[in-house]
Design a protein around this motif. Structure first.
Motif, PDB file in Angstrom:
ATOM      1  N   UNK A  75      32.553   3.489 -32.374  1.00  0.00           N
ATOM      2  CA  UNK A  75      31.415   2.577 -32.249  1.00  0.00           C
ATOM      3  C   UNK A  75      31.380   2.071 -30.811  1.00  0.00           C
ATOM      4  N   UNK A  76      30.198   2.073 -30.211  1.00  0.00           N
ATOM      5  CA  UNK A  76      30.024   1.569 -28.845  1.00  0.00           C
ATOM      6  C   UNK A  76      28.972   0.472 -28.854  1.00  0.00           C
ATOM      7  N   UNK A  77      29.362  -0.717 -28.443  1.00  0.00           N
ATOM      8  CA  UNK A  77      28.426  -1.816 -28.258  1.00  0.00           C
ATOM      9  C   UNK A  77      28.103  -1.917 -26.773  1.00  0.00           C
ATOM     10  N   UNK A  78      26.823  -1.990 -26.452  1.00  0.00           N
ATOM     11  CA  UNK A  78      26.382  -2.068 -25.060  1.00  0.00           C
ATOM     12  C   UNK A  78      25.905  -3.481 -24.761  1.00  0.00           C
ATOM     13  N   UNK A  79      26.322  -4.019 -23.612  1.00  0.00           N
ATOM     14  CA  UNK A  79      25.874  -5.324 -23.169  1.00  0.00           C
ATOM     15  C   UNK A  79      24.637  -5.203 -22.299  1.00  0.00           C
ATOM     16  N   UNK A  80      24.255  -6.290 -21.640  1.00  0.00           N
ATOM     17  CA  UNK A  80      23.070  -6.260 -20.771  1.00  0.00           C
ATOM     18  C   UNK A  80      23.296  -5.411 -19.521  1.00  0.00           C
ATOM     19  N   UNK A  81      22.193  -4.892 -18.977  1.00  0.00           N
ATOM     20  CA  UNK A  81      22.202  -4.101 -17.737  1.00  0.00           C
ATOM     21  C   UNK A  81      23.274  -3.012 -17.759  1.00  0.00           C
ATOM     22  N   UNK A  82      23.208  -2.206 -18.805  1.00  0.00           N
ATOM     23  CA  UNK A  82      24.193  -1.143 -19.018  1.00  0.00           C
ATOM     24  C   UNK A  82      23.492   0.203 -19.078  1.00  0.00           C
ATOM     25  N   UNK A  83      24.096   1.213 -18.464  1.00  0.00           N
ATOM     26  CA  UNK A  83      23.552   2.567 -18.444  1.00  0.00           C
ATOM     27  C   UNK A  83      24.643   3.536 -18.895  1.00  0.00           C
ATOM     28  N   UNK A  84      24.360   4.306 -19.942  1.00  0.00           N
ATOM     29  CA  UNK A  84      25.343   5.249 -20.462  1.00  0.00           C
ATOM     30  C   UNK A  84      24.671   6.570 -20.807  1.00  0.00           C
ATOM     31  N   UNK A  85      25.484   7.633 -20.854  1.00  0.00           N
ATOM     32  CA  UNK A  85      25.052   8.950 -21.334  1.00  0.00           C
ATOM     33  C   UNK A  85      25.962   9.336 -22.482  1.00  0.00           C
ATOM     34  N   UNK A  86      25.387   9.952 -23.515  1.00  0.00           N
ATOM     35  CA  UNK A  86      26.158  10.342 -24.679  1.00  0.00           C
ATOM     36  C   UNK A  86      26.700  11.759 -24.535  1.00  0.00           C
ATOM     37  N   UNK A  87      27.982  11.887 -24.763  1.00  0.00           N
ATOM     38  CA  UNK A  87      28.677  13.175 -24.912  1.00  0.00           C
ATOM     39  C   UNK A  87      28.438  14.187 -23.807  1.00  0.00           C
ATOM     40  N   UNK A  88      28.611  13.811 -22.538  1.00  0.00           N
ATOM     41  CA  UNK A  88      28.530  14.834 -21.487  1.00  0.00           C
ATOM     42  C   UNK A  88      29.831  15.624 -21.405  1.00  0.00           C
ATOM     43  N   UNK A  89      29.766  16.777 -20.776  1.00  0.00           N
ATOM     44  CA  UNK A  89      30.959  17.554 -20.446  1.00  0.00           C
ATOM     45  C   UNK A  89      30.964  17.726 -18.943  1.00  0.00           C
ATOM     46  N   UNK A  90      31.864  17.018 -18.276  1.00  0.00           N
ATOM     47  CA  UNK A  90      31.882  17.013 -16.819  1.00  0.00           C
ATOM     48  C   UNK A  90      32.937  17.962 -16.283  1.00  0.00           C
ATOM     49  N   UNK A  91      32.588  18.675 -15.228  1.00  0.00           N
ATOM     50  CA  UNK A  91      33.547  19.561 -14.578  1.00  0.00           C
ATOM     51  C   UNK A  91      34.652  18.727 -13.953  1.00  0.00           C
ATOM     52  N   UNK A  92      35.895  19.089 -14.236  1.00  0.00           N
ATOM     53  CA  UNK A  92      37.046  18.394 -13.667  1.00  0.00           C
ATOM     54  C   UNK A  92      38.098  19.441 -13.340  1.00  0.00           C
ATOM     55  N   UNK A  93      38.127  19.875 -12.095  1.00  0.00           N
ATOM     56  CA  UNK A  93      39.020  20.956 -11.728  1.00  0.00           C
ATOM     57  C   UNK A  93      38.557  22.232 -12.417  1.00  0.00           C
TER      58      UNK A  93
END
Length: 298
Positions: A75-93
């Motif tokens: 569960x994710x609760x977001x507060x004010x002035x918050x920016x999120x992306x759901x379930x990305x897969x980021x290159x790391x090495x």
């Protein structure tokens, strides 16, 4: 009547857009302004809306709380002035690092228990990686600082430097991880009063899970809020390179005129978009043209 009907059809289309994908989360609480950004279309977020991987959520300065309940149990609760992306897969090495949530900025309270893969990331930000949650943790991602508070249970945090994660720090109940800029992080046994006073008030009251309340209910119709502008997209377009690469794949076929013009006029700040905006620069040389331009040998 025609314009109203057209708006309804557009809204219905966006509500069902991408349902070839399986929804991964549900918005169960929305108190205040909140926007769902699906590709480059803005929608008003409402309780009961099903969310997909790579959906982006933004809350306003007066938002009280937005709750996202994932099918994984997190569960994710977001507060004010918050920016999120759901379930990305980021290159790391050499690998791609999947995460339940990517936090660009703002306040997030995570609750739940890590699954079988306790090393999997539950929250990524440019400066940190949160995993192994058992209980609840409050995360703050601000312009020059990042903090993680183990409100209950335990949680693992590691610094991220140029996309690479450092060794894990295991936070026990009541401890605070804090990092300023690119400095080395510190861990305090007790959070300072200034931090506790800055935590969104809505995070202090426990809210039971609500996903069961929406079972069997139709999804509320989506209300379009217009197309994403370049100015609105700038915080995302200025993020770490791994995230910017995700945006190229996500948005390249959905560029509206304002977004395209903004990217083109600021291309030096967004070199990853050069091939998309100016494909003619990357066309292979024409051998026949090259031969005709060469003087004949005598």
């Amino acid at each position: 009547m025609l314009s109203r009907a057209l708006c309804w059809l557009i809204g219905f289309g966006f509500a069902t857009l991408g349902y070839a994908q399986e929804p991964i989360a549900l918005a169960t609480v929305v108190e205040g302004d909140a926007t769902l950004l699906r590709q480059t279309t803005k929608l008003a977020l409402r309780p009961g809306m099903r969310l997909l991987a790579l959906d982006m959520l933004e809350t306003g300065p007066k938002t009280n709380i937005v709750r996202i309940e994932f099918s994984s149990g997190t569960i994710a609760d977001l507060g004010p002035q918050t920016q999120v992306m759901l379930a990305p897969k980021l290159a790391s090495g050499p690998k791609r690092r999947p995460a339940t949530l990517y936090a660009l900025s703002g306040w997030v309270k995570l609750s739940g228990t890590a699954g079988k893969d306790r090393a999997a990331s539950q929250l990524l930000a440019e400066s940190l990686d949160v995993s192994g949650l058992t209980g609840a943790a409050v995360v703050s991602i601000q312009a020059k600082s990042s903090q993680v508070f183990a409100e209950s249970g335990t949680v693992n945090v590691s610094e991220r430097r140029a996309g690479q994660a450092a060794p894990l720090l295991a936070l026990k109940l009541g401890t605070l991880y804090a990092r300023t800029g690119t400095d080395k992080a510190s861990v305090s046994a007790h959070p300072p009063s200034a931090f506790m006073q800055s935590v969104p008030k809505a995070f202090l009251d426990p809210i039971p899970a609500r996903s069961e309340l929406f079972k069997g209910r139709a999804e509320p119709p989506a209300k379009p809020l217009g197309a994403l502008t370049y100015a609105e997209a700038t915080p995302w377009l200025s993020a770490e390179l791994a995230l910017r690469s995700v945006l190229v794949s996500l948005w390249k076929t959905q560029l509206n005129p304002d977004l395209r013009a903004g990217l083109a006029s600021h291309i030096k700040a967004h070199p990853e978009w050069d091939r998309v905006l100016f494909p003619e620069k990357y066309l292979p040389a024409n051998p026949a043209s090259a031969a005709s331009a060469t003087p004949a040998s005598r």
